[in-house]
Scaffold this motif. Structure first.
Motif, PDB file in Angstrom:
ATOM      1  N   SER A  25      -2.348   6.231   4.895  1.00 39.18           N
ATOM      2  CA  SER A  25      -1.712   7.512   5.204  1.00 39.18           C
ATOM      3  C   SER A  25      -1.237   8.247   3.949  1.00 39.18           C
ATOM      4  O   SER A  25      -0.853   9.408   4.033  1.00 39.18           O
ATOM      5  N   ARG A  26      -1.238   7.583   2.810  1.00 36.80           N
ATOM      6  CA  ARG A  26      -0.817   8.245   1.571  1.00 36.80           C
ATOM      7  C   ARG A  26      -1.837   9.295   1.169  1.00 36.80           C
ATOM      8  O   ARG A  26      -3.034   9.053   1.174  1.00 36.80           O
ATOM      9  N   ASP A  28      -2.087  10.525  -1.848  1.00 37.85           N
ATOM     10  CA  ASP A  28      -2.534  10.161  -3.187  1.00 37.85           C
ATOM     11  C   ASP A  28      -2.814   8.661  -3.215  1.00 37.85           C
ATOM     12  O   ASP A  28      -1.950   7.865  -3.501  1.00 37.85           O
ATOM     13  N   HIS A  29      -4.046   8.275  -2.888  1.00 35.46           N
ATOM     14  CA  HIS A  29      -4.391   6.856  -2.788  1.00 35.46           C
ATOM     15  C   HIS A  29      -4.283   6.123  -4.119  1.00 35.46           C
ATOM     16  O   HIS A  29      -4.200   4.907  -4.155  1.00 35.46           O
ATOM     17  N   GLN A  30      -4.281   6.851  -5.219  1.00 35.15           N
ATOM     18  CA  GLN A  30      -4.182   6.191  -6.515  1.00 35.15           C
ATOM     19  C   GLN A  30      -2.814   5.573  -6.734  1.00 35.15           C
ATOM     20  O   GLN A  30      -2.666   4.663  -7.534  1.00 35.15           O
ATOM     21  N   SER A  31      -1.808   6.053  -6.049  1.00 34.80           N
ATOM     22  CA  SER A  31      -0.469   5.498  -6.232  1.00 34.80           C
ATOM     23  C   SER A  31      -0.092   4.501  -5.134  1.00 34.80           C
ATOM     24  O   SER A  31       1.049   4.095  -5.048  1.00 34.80           O
ATOM     25  N   ALA A  32      -1.057   4.098  -4.326  1.00 34.82           N
ATOM     26  CA  ALA A  32      -0.786   3.130  -3.265  1.00 34.82           C
ATOM     27  C   ALA A  32      -0.517   1.755  -3.880  1.00 34.82           C
ATOM     28  O   ALA A  32      -1.261   1.288  -4.742  1.00 34.82           O
ATOM     29  N   ILE A  33       0.556   1.110  -3.423  1.00 34.14           N
ATOM     30  CA  ILE A  33       0.958  -0.180  -3.981  1.00 34.14           C
ATOM     31  C   ILE A  33       1.186  -1.184  -2.856  1.00 34.14           C
ATOM     32  O   ILE A  33       1.876  -0.886  -1.879  1.00 34.14           O
ATOM     33  N   LEU A  34       0.618  -2.360  -3.024  1.00 31.70           N
ATOM     34  CA  LEU A  34       0.898  -3.515  -2.161  1.00 31.70           C
ATOM     35  C   LEU A  34       1.402  -4.597  -3.097  1.00 31.70           C
ATOM     36  O   LEU A  34       0.702  -4.996  -4.033  1.00 31.70           O
ATOM     37  N   HIS A  35       2.635  -5.037  -2.882  1.00 29.23           N
ATOM     38  CA  HIS A  35       3.264  -6.005  -3.779  1.00 29.23           C
ATOM     39  C   HIS A  35       3.639  -7.253  -2.982  1.00 29.23           C
ATOM     40  O   HIS A  35       4.309  -7.155  -1.947  1.00 29.23           O
ATOM     41  N   VAL A  36       3.206  -8.407  -3.467  1.00 24.77           N
ATOM     42  CA  VAL A  36       3.541  -9.689  -2.842  1.00 24.77           C
ATOM     43  C   VAL A  36       4.329 -10.492  -3.862  1.00 24.77           C
ATOM     44  O   VAL A  36       3.919 -10.613  -5.021  1.00 24.77           O
ATOM     45  N   SER A  37       5.467 -11.029  -3.418  1.00 24.39           N
ATOM     46  CA  SER A  37       6.286 -11.836  -4.319  1.00 24.39           C
ATOM     47  C   SER A  37       6.873 -13.015  -3.551  1.00 24.39           C
ATOM     48  O   SER A  37       6.916 -13.011  -2.320  1.00 24.39           O
ATOM     49  N   ALA A  38       7.315 -14.009  -4.302  1.00 25.55           N
ATOM     50  CA  ALA A  38       7.923 -15.183  -3.689  1.00 25.55           C
ATOM     51  C   ALA A  38       9.086 -15.653  -4.553  1.00 25.55           C
ATOM     52  O   ALA A  38       9.036 -15.590  -5.783  1.00 25.55           O
ATOM     53  N   ALA A  50       5.345  -6.068   0.413  1.00 28.78           N
ATOM     54  CA  ALA A  50       5.901  -4.713   0.405  1.00 28.78           C
ATOM     55  C   ALA A  50       4.810  -3.702   0.077  1.00 28.78           C
ATOM     56  O   ALA A  50       3.882  -3.995  -0.672  1.00 28.78           O
ATOM     57  N   ASP A  51       4.936  -2.522   0.667  1.00 32.70           N
ATOM     58  CA  ASP A  51       4.005  -1.441   0.369  1.00 32.70           C
ATOM     59  C   ASP A  51       4.775  -0.136   0.242  1.00 32.70           C
ATOM     60  O   ASP A  51       5.914  -0.047   0.690  1.00 32.70           O
ATOM     61  N   ASN A  52       4.154   0.834  -0.372  1.00 31.79           N
ATOM     62  CA  ASN A  52       4.775   2.161  -0.479  1.00 31.79           C
ATOM     63  C   ASN A  52       4.037   3.152   0.424  1.00 31.79           C
ATOM     64  O   ASN A  52       3.807   4.292   0.069  1.00 31.79           O
ATOM     65  N   GLY A  53       3.716   2.684   1.626  1.00 29.89           N
ATOM     66  CA  GLY A  53       3.012   3.497   2.605  1.00 29.89           C
ATOM     67  C   GLY A  53       3.942   4.436   3.354  1.00 29.89           C
ATOM     68  O   GLY A  53       4.958   4.884   2.828  1.00 29.89           O
ATOM     69  N   CYS A  54       3.591   4.690   4.591  1.00 31.09           N
ATOM     70  CA  CYS A  54       4.274   5.720   5.381  1.00 31.09           C
ATOM     71  C   CYS A  54       5.652   5.318   5.877  1.00 31.09           C
ATOM     72  O   CYS A  54       6.425   6.159   6.319  1.00 31.09           O
ATOM     73  N   GLY A  55       5.998   4.039   5.843  1.00 31.02           N
ATOM     74  CA  GLY A  55       7.295   3.604   6.332  1.00 31.02           C
ATOM     75  C   GLY A  55       7.362   3.628   7.851  1.00 31.02           C
ATOM     76  O   GLY A  55       6.429   4.071   8.527  1.00 31.02           O
ATOM     77  N   ILE A  56       8.465   3.128   8.382  1.00 29.41           N
ATOM     78  CA  ILE A  56       8.643   2.988   9.829  1.00 29.41           C
ATOM     79  C   ILE A  56      10.009   3.549  10.203  1.00 29.41           C
ATOM     80  O   ILE A  56      11.011   3.230   9.548  1.00 29.41           O
ATOM     81  N   SER A 100      12.503  -0.932   6.136  1.00 25.00           N
ATOM     82  CA  SER A 100      11.633   0.186   5.812  1.00 25.00           C
ATOM     83  C   SER A 100      12.451   1.449   5.599  1.00 25.00           C
ATOM     84  O   SER A 100      13.569   1.581   6.102  1.00 25.00           O
ATOM     85  N   ALA A 101      11.867   2.356   4.842  1.00 27.23           N
ATOM     86  CA  ALA A 101      12.392   3.715   4.690  1.00 27.23           C
ATOM     87  C   ALA A 101      11.256   4.655   5.067  1.00 27.23           C
ATOM     88  O   ALA A 101      10.187   4.622   4.443  1.00 27.23           O
ATOM     89  N   LEU A 102      11.467   5.443   6.084  1.00 26.93           N
ATOM     90  CA  LEU A 102      10.431   6.327   6.604  1.00 26.93           C
ATOM     91  C   LEU A 102       9.882   7.231   5.500  1.00 26.93           C
ATOM     92  O   LEU A 102      10.628   7.855   4.760  1.00 26.93           O
ATOM     93  N   GLY A 103       8.558   7.240   5.398  1.00 28.34           N
ATOM     94  CA  GLY A 103       7.878   8.055   4.404  1.00 28.34           C
ATOM     95  C   GLY A 103       7.880   7.474   2.998  1.00 28.34           C
ATOM     96  O   GLY A 103       7.369   8.110   2.078  1.00 28.34           O
ATOM     97  N   GLN A 104       8.443   6.249   2.829  1.00 29.92           N
ATOM     98  CA  GLN A 104       8.579   5.722   1.475  1.00 29.92           C
ATOM     99  C   GLN A 104       8.031   4.310   1.302  1.00 29.92           C
ATOM    100  O   GLN A 104       7.233   4.077   0.412  1.00 29.92           O
ATOM    101  N   TRP A 105       8.457   3.363   2.124  1.00 30.34           N
ATOM    102  CA  TRP A 105       8.075   1.978   1.904  1.00 30.34           C
ATOM    103  C   TRP A 105       8.381   1.121   3.125  1.00 30.34           C
ATOM    104  O   TRP A 105       9.165   1.497   3.994  1.00 30.34           O
ATOM    105  N   THR A 106       7.763  -0.073   3.162  1.00 33.64           N
ATOM    106  CA  THR A 106       8.071  -1.107   4.148  1.00 33.64           C
ATOM    107  C   THR A 106       8.040  -2.446   3.429  1.00 33.64           C
ATOM    108  O   THR A 106       7.201  -2.684   2.564  1.00 33.64           O
TER     109      THR A 106
END
Length: 121
Positions: A25-26, A28-38, A50-56, A100-106
């Motif tokens: 849904s972004r 600007d697909h170039q700034s799409a981020i999927l981050h996995v951490s432990a 975590a992602d910086n997609g559309c949020g919930i 999540s933050a709507l329009g920002q991240w989940t």
């Protein structure tokens, strides 16, 4: 860590697919981020996806793990993914938390016990 590998694989596949859908849904697909951490503490392994997609929207977060509930409007989405993920985490003695933050991240955080008695058959 004692676990059911194929069940946890299903959890990660579902979380990655959800994140990929949110990132679509972004504009600007170039700034799409999927981050996995432990992180690990003496009793728990905490894994964050975590992602910086559309949020919930906040009012929908509580319902995301309800069977057959979905925020997607595609007809092939049954709304079972996060419900199944939550069940799998419970069988491992763990938890699943969604922020999540709507329009920002989940951010989805899995907390899995490191002790063998956490896995329930």
């Amino acid at each position: 860590m004692p676990c059911y590998p194929s069940a946890l694989t299903q959890v990660f596949v579902n979380l990655f697919l959800n994140a990929a859908s949110a990132l679509q849904s972004r504009l600007d697909h170039q700034s799409a981020i999927l981050h996995v951490s432990a992180t690990r503490d003496p009793r728990t392994l905490n894994i964050t996806v975590a992602d910086n997609g559309c949020g919930i929207p906040e009012e929908e977060i509580r319902r995301l793990t309800d069977p057959f509930y979905s925020t997607s409007d595609t007809p092939d989405n049954l709304g079972l993914g996060l419900s199944i993920c939550q069940t799998i985490l419970r069988h491992h003695g763990g938890t699943l938390a969604i922020n999540s933050a709507l329009g920002q991240w989940t951010r989805v955080t899995l907390a899995l016990p490191l002790e063998a008695d956490g896995v329930r058959t």
